[in-house]
Design an enzyme around this catalytic site. Sequence first.
Site, mmCIF file in Angstrom:
data_model
loop_
_atom_site.group_PDB
_atom_site.id
_atom_site.type_symbol
_atom_site.label_atom_id
_atom_site.label_comp_id
_atom_site.label_asym_id
_atom_site.label_seq_id
_atom_site.Cartn_x
_atom_site.Cartn_y
_atom_site.Cartn_z
ATOM 1 N N ASP A 37 1.100 3.115 -9.170
ATOM 2 C CA ASP A 37 1.980 3.790 -8.209
ATOM 3 C C ASP A 37 3.202 4.361 -8.919
ATOM 4 O O ASP A 37 3.620 3.850 -9.955
ATOM 5 C CB ASP A 37 2.402 2.783 -7.125
ATOM 6 C CG ASP A 37 2.997 3.468 -5.912
ATOM 7 O OD1 ASP A 37 2.847 4.695 -5.767
ATOM 8 O OD2 ASP A 37 3.636 2.765 -5.094
ATOM 9 N N ASN A 85 -5.692 8.676 0.934
ATOM 10 C CA ASN A 85 -5.139 9.754 0.094
ATOM 11 C C ASN A 85 -5.625 11.152 0.478
ATOM 12 O O ASN A 85 -5.074 12.152 0.009
ATOM 13 C CB ASN A 85 -5.420 9.497 -1.400
ATOM 14 C CG ASN A 85 -4.555 8.411 -2.000
ATOM 15 O OD1 ASN A 85 -4.935 7.761 -2.961
ATOM 16 N ND2 ASN A 85 -3.362 8.185 -1.446
#
Length: 261
Positions: A37, A85
């Site tokens: 991340d 996503n």
Amino acid sequence: MTVEDLLAWLPPGSPEQALARQVDFDRLPAHVAIIMDGNGRWAGQRRLPRVEGHRAGIESVRAVVETSARLGIGVLTLYAFSVENWKRPRTEINTLMMLLKRYLRLELDTLLSNDIRFQVIGRPEDLRPDVQEELRAAMTRTEANQGMRFNIALNYGGRAEIVDAVRRLIDAGVPGDEIDERRFGEYLYTAGQPDPDLLIRTSGEMRISNFLLWQIAYAEIWVTDTLWPDFRRRDLLEAIVAYQKRDRRYGGITPARAATL
Ligand code: FPP
């Protein structure tokens, strides 16, 4: 690969070598899972488009894959693209897929020379046909490898995985009274693999983000503020050293504590 080989591979006198000396190679995590991340923030800090963060993140992927294999980690799972996503802009999704394809093409030789077996976990059937083709080629070329298993979680969701496992149990006609936790695990994407002992998340967020929900039941979680594109072998070694200092009780108590009762 021996401990001496690993130490010789690291720059002499470097912090990595000092960290590697602290690692107990008899107690390595069998499975390390990573939530990569902070790519967008890394790019933002440099006033670059978000996709430049993903591009830079590939270098971290390379470092982590090779270091894990050299350390002797059994399974490495990287969370590259979640079922959520798809909500990102089309151009960002396309860049991620392009980077994935390029990574597989450029790194196949490294995967082969390090005896790494590559596998996708998730629902790859929903990805573009050209991406599926590249993934299949990398899986086929590495399927006989006996070293580290390298899972890339793509179009992956922990809840989706559990739903898929239930569907496959039903399709296989398994009677309800034969289903227990061990049997259920055989229908997950990670069937046959040990559960993660260590879950790493970069960029400081304290979230699981629908990753390996079933498998991380007893994983040790290590969160670092380092953004994924800055993550290097040193960070991985730090995580492993920290993991080995943890007191894992699996809901019980340690023998030392039991002796005081
Ligand atoms: C999270 O950062 C990262 C991703 C969603 C993608 C990770 C993908 C790569 C590193 C490249 C491809 C991977 C492989 C395995 C070859 P973010 O965009 O959510 O960052 P932010 O939270 O700072 O916005």
